[in-house]
Write an enzyme that holds these catalytic residues in place. Structure first.
Site, PDB file in Angstrom:
ATOM      1  CG  HIS A 162      -1.892   1.137   1.289  1.00 22.99           C
ATOM      2  ND1 HIS A 162      -3.194   0.966   1.702  1.00 22.99           N
ATOM      3  CD2 HIS A 162      -1.787   2.450   0.974  1.00 22.99           C
ATOM      4  CE1 HIS A 162      -3.836   2.118   1.639  1.00 22.99           C
ATOM      5  NE2 HIS A 162      -2.999   3.048   1.207  1.00 22.99           N
ATOM      6  CG  HIS A 197      -1.023   7.006  -1.182  1.00 21.17           C
ATOM      7  ND1 HIS A 197      -2.257   7.037  -1.802  1.00 21.17           N
ATOM      8  CD2 HIS A 197      -1.219   6.363  -0.007  1.00 21.17           C
ATOM      9  CE1 HIS A 197      -3.152   6.443  -1.024  1.00 21.17           C
ATOM     10  NE2 HIS A 197      -2.545   6.017   0.072  1.00 21.17           N
ATOM     11  CE  LYS A 255      -7.899   2.028  -0.671  1.00 19.56           C
ATOM     12  NZ  LYS A 255      -6.792   2.932  -0.434  1.00 19.56           N
ATOM     13  CG  HIS A 293      -9.984   4.654   3.322  1.00 22.11           C
ATOM     14  ND1 HIS A 293      -8.774   5.310   3.404  1.00 22.11           N
ATOM     15  CD2 HIS A 293     -10.728   5.145   4.354  1.00 22.11           C
ATOM     16  CE1 HIS A 293      -8.788   6.147   4.422  1.00 22.11           C
ATOM     17  NE2 HIS A 293      -9.972   6.083   5.010  1.00 22.11           N
ATOM     18  CG  HIS A 316      -5.115   2.352   5.922  1.00 23.16           C
ATOM     19  ND1 HIS A 316      -6.462   2.345   6.139  1.00 23.16           N
ATOM     20  CD2 HIS A 316      -4.933   2.962   4.735  1.00 23.16           C
ATOM     21  CE1 HIS A 316      -7.055   2.934   5.113  1.00 23.16           C
ATOM     22  NE2 HIS A 316      -6.155   3.315   4.255  1.00 23.16           N
ATOM     23  CG  ASP A 376      -1.817   4.848   3.951  1.00 16.44           C
ATOM     24  OD1 ASP A 376      -1.893   5.161   2.740  1.00 16.44           O
ATOM     25  OD2 ASP A 376      -2.591   5.288   4.816  1.00 16.44           O
TER      26      ASP A 376
END
Ligand SMILES: [Zn+2]
Length: 356
Positions: free
Chosen positions: A17, A19, A112, A150, A188, A261
Site C-alpha cells: 500500500h 501513494h 480500491k 479504505h 491500514h 500507506d
C-alpha cells in the site's frame, strides 16, 4: 531468516500500500520505496483518479520511466528491480467489463474502494456500494481480484475515532454476507474492531498494517502541541487499539502484512491552517518496522509479515533476493529536501536503531 547480533537478512519485502502521487512528487519519492521493496501496490487516488485500465497503463509507464531515470543516474544499483502493481479506483460508474480488462491486463492487481470523501483525493469515491457497484463486486469475486478497502464511514456526524467501527457494522458485514468469496484487503487497519473482523471473517481476507499504527497512538498527535506530521487517515487511535494491532501482527497470523500507506505531502501542506492527512514513512519504513518488531521481542516474525504473507495472499511468487538491515543508531532527519519538495519523514528527530 539469518538472525545475528547486528544484522537481519530477510527475503526482499514488498509494500502492499503506497501513494506515489504524480509528476515531481513521484520523482522525489520513488527512490525511498525502490531501495527497500521489490514490488508495491500503487494506490490510484491521484488528483485525476486512475479509473480505467488505460489510465493505469499510462501511470505505470510514468512510474517505470521514473525508476529508469534513477538507474541511469546511478542512484540505485543496476541489478535492482522494481515492479509497480497497479490498482483501479472504484467509482459509482465503474463498468463490470472494466474488471475483466483489468484482470486480463497482467499489470493490474486490485480495485480500491474509497467511500466518497473519506481521504485525500476521494471525491470520486463510491457513494452507494450496494446500489451502484453490485455487478462490479460480482465480477471481482468471479475473477478473484482483490478489493482493497479504505474502511471508514466518512460521515461528519460520526466521531472520527469511530469511523472504522461504523464502516464494519454498516458496510463490511453486509459485503461479506452478499459476497462470501470476494477477496478483501482491510487497508491500514487501525482499531481492535478491525483486527477482530479480519481475524474472525470466514472468507478470504487480509489487512495491511502501517508503521504509524504500530508505533504510535493518538497521544502523539497532541504531545506538547498539535503535531500535523502524525495526522493520517484513518487517524491514530487510543493505546488499546494499538495493542490489539501489535498482538495480531505478532500472533503470526498470515492475514496481516506490510503496507506502509506512505502518503507524501509537501511540508507546507502539512503545516497549514488545514493540514493534509498522510504520513511520509517510505524514507525508512523497514527500519521503523524492524524497530517495533524488536521492541516487542518479535523480530523473528518480521520476514513473514514483510515478505511472505502479502505475495501469498495475492497469489504471487515470493521474492528471491534479500534485504539486509544493520543495527546502527541514527537520528531520523527533520526534513528531506528533494528539488523544490520538502518532506518531513515519520518520526523526524527521533532515534532509530536500524538501517538498510
Ligand atoms: Zn492510503
Amino acid at each position: 531468516m539469518d538472525k545475528l547480533l547486528d544484522r537481519i537478512v530477510i527475503t526482499k519485502p514488498d509494500d502492499w500500500h503506497v501513494h506515489f502521487r504524480d509528476g515531481e512528487m513521484l520523482d522525489a519519492v520513488i527512490f525511498d520505496t525502490v531501495k527497500q521493496f521489490s514490488r508495491a501496490i500503487i494506490m490510484p487516488n491521484l488528483a485525476d483518479a486512475i479509473k480505467t485500465t488505460k489510465m493505469a497503463e499510462n501511470y505505470r509507464s510514468k512510474i517505470l520511466d521514473s525508476f529508469a531515470r534513477l538507474k541511469k543516474n546511478n542512484q540505485i544499483p543496476q541489478e535492482n528491480t522494481f515492479t509497480p502493481l497497479m490498482t483501479i479506483y472504484l467509482t459509482d460508474d465503474t463498468k463490470p467489463e472494466e474488471v475483466l480488462s483489468a484482470h486480463s491486463s497482467g499489470f493490474i492487481f486490485a480495485f480500491k474502494l474509497y467511500p466518497a470523501a473519506s481521504t485525500t483525493n476521494s471525491s470520486a469515491g463510491v457513494t452507494n456500494l450496494f446500489g451502484n457497484c453490485r455487478k462490479v463486486l460480482e465480477k471481482l469475486q468471479y475473477v478473484g481480484m482483490p478489493l482493497l478497502i479504505h474502511a471508514e464511514l466518512p460521515d461528519k456526524n460520526i466521531d472520527i475515532f469511530d469511523r472504522e467501527r461504523f464502516f464494519i457494522d454498516r458496510i463490511l458485514i453486509s459485503l461479506r454476507r452478499d459476497f462470501p468469496d470476494i477477496k478483501l484487503v482491510f487497508e491500514h487497519v487501525s482499531t481492535k474492531e478491525g483486527v477482530d473482523f479480519v481475524m474472525e471473517d470466514t472468507g478470504p481476507i487480509a489487512a495491511t498494517v502501517t508503521p504509524q499504527h504500530l508505533i504510535y497512538n493518538r497521544n502523539s498527535l497532541f504531545s506538547g502541541g498539535l503535531n500535523p506530521h502524525f495526522y493520517c487517515l484513518p487517524i491514530l487511535k487510543a493505546e488499546e487499539h494499538r495493542q490489539a494491532i501489535l498482538k495480531a501482527v505478532f500472533s503470526g497470523s498470515k492475514r496481516f502484512f506490510l503496507g506502509t500507506d506512505s502518503a507524501p505531502h509537501n511540508r507546507s501542506l502539512k503545516e497549514n491552517r488545514c493540514g493534509c492527512a498522510g504520513c511520509y514513512n517510505a524514507y525508512n519504513a523497514m527500519a521503523l518496522y524492524a524497530s517495533v518488531f524488536e521492541a516487542n521481542n518479535s523480530i523473528d516474525k518480521l520476514e513473514a509479515f514483510a515478505s511472505f504473507n502479502g505475495p501469498d495472499f495475492y497469489g504471487l511468487p515470493r521474492n528471491r533476493d534479500f534485504l539486509v538491515l544493520y543495527r546502527k543508531e541514527n537520528i531520523i532527519p527533520d526534513m528531506l529536501e528533494i528539488g523544490k519538495i520538502q518532506l518531513v519523514p515519520l518520526g523526524a528527530g527521533s532515534v532509530i536503531h536500524w538501517n538498510i
